[in-house]
Design a protein around this motif. Sequence first.
Motif, PDB file in Angstrom:
ATOM      1  N   HIS A 285       0.843  -1.191   0.000  1.00 41.89           N
ATOM      2  CA  HIS A 285       0.000   0.000   0.000  1.00 41.89           C
ATOM      3  C   HIS A 285       0.885   1.250   0.000  1.00 41.89           C
ATOM      4  CE1 HIS A 285      -3.188  -2.804   1.049  1.00 41.89           C
ATOM      5  NE2 HIS A 285      -2.410  -3.237   2.031  1.00 41.89           N
ATOM      6  N   SER A 286       0.429   2.274  -0.699  1.00 43.37           N
ATOM      7  CA  SER A 286       1.186   3.534  -0.720  1.00 43.37           C
ATOM      8  C   SER A 286       0.229   4.702  -0.925  1.00 43.37           C
ATOM      9  CB  SER A 286       2.251   3.517  -1.819  1.00 43.37           C
ATOM     10  OG  SER A 286       1.660   3.319  -3.079  1.00 43.37           O
ATOM     11  N   ILE A 287       0.574   5.805  -0.321  1.00 43.08           N
ATOM     12  CA  ILE A 287      -0.190   7.046  -0.440  1.00 43.08           C
ATOM     13  C   ILE A 287       0.805   8.192  -0.595  1.00 43.08           C
ATOM     14  CG2 ILE A 287      -1.763   8.659   0.711  1.00 43.08           C
ATOM     15  CD1 ILE A 287      -2.995   6.295   2.173  1.00 43.08           C
ATOM     16  N   LEU A 312       8.278   8.008   3.940  1.00 44.82           N
ATOM     17  CA  LEU A 312       9.250   7.224   3.170  1.00 44.82           C
ATOM     18  C   LEU A 312      10.173   8.160   2.404  1.00 44.82           C
ATOM     19  CD1 LEU A 312       8.543   4.059   1.072  1.00 44.82           C
ATOM     20  CD2 LEU A 312       9.907   5.887   0.105  1.00 44.82           C
ATOM     21  N   SER A 313       9.604   9.218   1.841  1.00 38.81           N
ATOM     22  CA  SER A 313      10.432  10.166   1.084  1.00 38.81           C
ATOM     23  C   SER A 313       9.698  11.488   0.948  1.00 38.81           C
ATOM     24  CB  SER A 313      10.753   9.621  -0.317  1.00 38.81           C
ATOM     25  OG  SER A 313       9.578   9.538  -1.104  1.00 38.81           O
ATOM     26  N   PHE A 354       4.098   7.858   1.809  1.00 34.22           N
ATOM     27  CA  PHE A 354       4.011   6.877   2.891  1.00 34.22           C
ATOM     28  C   PHE A 354       3.694   5.531   2.255  1.00 34.22           C
ATOM     29  CE2 PHE A 354       3.087  10.923   4.825  1.00 34.22           C
ATOM     30  CZ  PHE A 354       3.672  10.858   6.083  1.00 34.22           C
ATOM     31  N   ALA A 355       4.341   4.494   2.727  1.00 34.42           N
ATOM     32  CA  ALA A 355       4.115   3.165   2.163  1.00 34.42           C
ATOM     33  C   ALA A 355       4.306   2.112   3.238  1.00 34.42           C
ATOM     34  CB  ALA A 355       5.072   2.905   0.990  1.00 34.42           C
ATOM     35  N   GLY A 356       3.681   0.971   3.044  1.00 35.08           N
ATOM     36  CA  GLY A 356       3.837  -0.122   3.999  1.00 35.08           C
ATOM     37  C   GLY A 356       3.015  -1.325   3.600  1.00 35.08           C
ATOM     38  N   VAL A 361      -2.039   0.542   9.514  1.00 38.76           N
ATOM     39  CA  VAL A 361      -0.944   1.342  10.066  1.00 38.76           C
ATOM     40  C   VAL A 361      -0.609   2.493   9.126  1.00 38.76           C
ATOM     41  CG1 VAL A 361       1.500   1.306  10.691  1.00 38.76           C
ATOM     42  CG2 VAL A 361       0.005  -0.590  11.373  1.00 38.76           C
ATOM     43  N   LEU A 362      -0.605   2.211   7.827  1.00 31.69           N
ATOM     44  CA  LEU A 362      -0.304   3.244   6.854  1.00 31.69           C
ATOM     45  C   LEU A 362      -1.301   4.396   6.955  1.00 31.69           C
ATOM     46  CD1 LEU A 362       1.141   4.349   4.306  1.00 31.69           C
ATOM     47  CD2 LEU A 362      -0.449   2.972   2.943  1.00 31.69           C
TER      48      LEU A 362
END
Length: 1016
Positions: A285-287, A312-313, A354-356, A361-362
């Motif tokens: 998953h990523s946003i 994340l970056s 953001f990713a995970g 949790v993300l």
Amino acid sequence: MTMIAVLDKIPGTSGQHTAFLDALRGAGFSGEIETDHDTRLVHATDNSIYQRYPQAVVFPKDQADLVCLARLAGLAEWRDVVVAPRGGGTGTNGQSLTDGIVVDLSRHMNRILEINVEEKWVRVEPGVVKDQLNAAIALHGLFFAPELSTSNRATIGGMISTDASGQGSCTYGKTRDHVLALSTVLVGGEILCSEKLDAAGLSAQRQGTSHVARIFDCVAGIYEQEKETIERVFPKLNRCLTGYDLRHLRDDEGRFDLTSLICGSEGTLGLLAEAKLNLLAIPRHSILVNIRYDSFMEALRDARALIGLKPLSIETIDSKVLGLAMQDFVWNSVESYFPEDETGPAKGLNLVEFAGHDEGVLRENVSAFLDHLRQDRTVPRRGYTLAEGRKAVSQVYAMRKRAVGLLGNVQGEARPQPFVEDTAVPPEKLADFIAEFRALLDGHGLDYGMFGHVDAGVLHVRPLLNMRDPKDAARIRPLSDAVFALTRRYGGLLWGEHGKGVRSEYVPEIFGPLYSSLQQIKAVFDPHNQLNPGKIAAPDSSARPLLRVDNVPLRGTLDSQIPDPVWKEFGTAMHCNGNGACFNYDQDDPMCPSWKATRDRRFSPKGRASLLREWLRLQAGSGTDVVALEAARPSLKQRLGALLRRRAAAPLDFSHQLYDSLATCLACKSCTSQCPVKVDVPDFRARFLNLYHQRYARPLRDYLVGMIEYALPLMARFAPLYNAGTKLSVVQALGRRLFGLVDMPAMQGAELTETCRVWGVQPARPELLAALSAEAKSRSVILMPDLFTRHFETPLVCALIELASRSGYDVYLAESLACGKPLHVHGFLGLFVSQARRNASWLRALGASGVAIVGLDPAMTLVYRQEYRKIPGIETLPSVLLPQEFLLKALPDRGTTGMGNGIQHVFLGHCTEKTALAGSGSDWQALFARVGLELHLEKTGCCGMSGTFGHEARNVDTSRTIFEQSWGAHLDRQTEKRFLASGYSCRSQVKRFRGQALDHPLVVLLERLRGAPAKP
């Protein structure tokens, strides 16, 4: 009038290098060895400001070839021969440029050797492209983490050699953090296998007198003696001081690993043959949070606080890059994420990812982050949007990745230049550092663009300079010195991402007391300084010192030899900056099919632009005014001379090498939109051929193909005879021998008259159209099918007539024009312009009525919008629509709730159409939805036909290769689907190589409408 000059005074390979290459062939080297001017020239540049002309280029096929080369180079008689490895050629600081022998590892050594899914590692050759690797391992839920903006053409070997990193490095680290082991071929031919060693393993490696043993002993000894100095000298930055990275010789567990030394060594220590890489699981998953600001400095200052929230970056973009993106095709897919307000577009962006693996949790982390944005008022923000899911995030990052190339597309002669573009400072000091950096550039009166990785303290800053102007070229030294001093003052580095290359002159000051250790390391690996000398470190005893930023040949110096009028006339080709977007590995991307099929860099937009610049430079040197030559009409004597003069009369003429490069171009025009600088190869190809054939005879094929539109109406009268002839083997053999043409299609046409009668179609006459009422005009359409579709695929013309009629329109059939595209492709520019002017008058007469004009085939129809509008005097024309553009207005929504008839329809787009009109596929989808059908857009590259390219005997093998790389693979995998194609060439190619008849999307739409009330 002067003809184009014969250009045969080309520098040859030196006697010593010729002898070495002869010895290399004799030693069993199995790859190609090339010394021709064109091959050497396209390897003389990268994405930097420099141009170093090599003696030769060799293309090893495997590790054995590298050993053969290195063993020979290690012999005493060849110690003056230098070599430099090269991967994707995307370096911004001349890392792989040499005046010796280029070792190109990208053409053959690009195999993925082994994937271990369970242990999460892969073995690859150095020429594997980063995205190529990730596409292969994505099937297993894995990825190779270091991210680059050039990931679709940067090779793993190049990434290792520069210790590359980019977006996400604060989370994932740099390339060296993911390299488990390397096989490196040393001068002399020994192979160094580097991996983590415990104390016993290191001790064993240090024993003996082999080259490998001497290296281990030397490096381990330096580390033991200089540990404290190493810890003091190497800065505590995410982008640590790479290039002989002594600080990371031992890991946290105390194991010794030479890999970190080789990562970042830029080919100065050995030739990479193989790498074992660590892989990570792809986050599920990523946003991406896209935050907009009123200024770039506000974005930078905000990033300082945002870093503490542990995304994340964080990527940042300034207004200049954003403005260029808004003019690029990439904007279509991301526009909704960057809405404008009453003050216009944002002036700065932060892209926060953001990713995970755990979605809950993300979302909690993102929610907390958004709470911060809502509550914090320390920096004003315009607002934010969310891109959720890998596809959406990738779309936004695709825009960010094009930033480097997009900067090269600013207007004017001053263009962004890479030489101080990857500074790195502690992230908390970045905003203040950039404020001083900007003041420095402002003090020189320079414009610039900025983007980068604010979480890592790295920002890409490219000052705009006209490198053809000696005054601007002279700024390289003072600006480099000033930025170097500025980074030192802020505890940072001049090079945080793109390596040292020509900037290696600053290495001794950066390393200080450790520089002598670097010299020892260089000397033990490469005793006679033969591997990419002048980069990173030079032994005291070497006659080849470190390069300096202002004593390496500049590309602009050579470009300045092209007269200004010529330079400006050839536009985008002159401004190719070497970004290398045309080297995209992806077979399903339309960008430059000839490069993908051949892996020969001469046959790419960058290669062709380089060769054209050189040709223009040489023409100028011979006193030939190319612009004047284009404007003049050749005399009858000159025309007759060209008819008789064969290229064999001047076999060394460099014009032939440019001709051969351009002959492989499909004129698909993907480069005109996909290239960030919009290098238009088909345009300068036509212009060159026009001039070339004023000196050299044309093949009969060119005349037949160029004039075919004029012949089609006559051929149609004898269609049965023509069709019968094309089936006879003797006629086929004659066509190949005399005209160089194969697989000519059959003619059709009988049903058009009956269709026009049934649907009441009238001829399109301006006076008839002008007499229509406003209401009648709004429900009328002029169909103007191209001659190829009209005569070779008449049922499709009939289908469009019926579809328009069933949609409630009165159809007027215009005379099919010879649009002139074949003339343009083959360089008959005088005839093309004359035809275009006649057609323009006819189109204006039709368009004066206000009735929509609709073409059919994409490639032929788009000529009216593209090539015609470049001709003085006819820049403005009535728009000739493609069928989907017209039907979006005309086709009624049937209100069908069900989506489909049990058949999955898959659309394969024409490469010219989908690159020139980014939304064409979506238009077809919208039309299918109106009749209750779902249309899937398949990502494909070029089909390989491209007009008559695939029918030319000289191109058959290349045409088939292009087809099989993308279209063939898709068709073979998915036999249960109904494939549709909008291009006549594409449908012809599928029929030729698969024996499968694809329908046009119009046919499916008509099938659905035939159940609705009609208007015969």
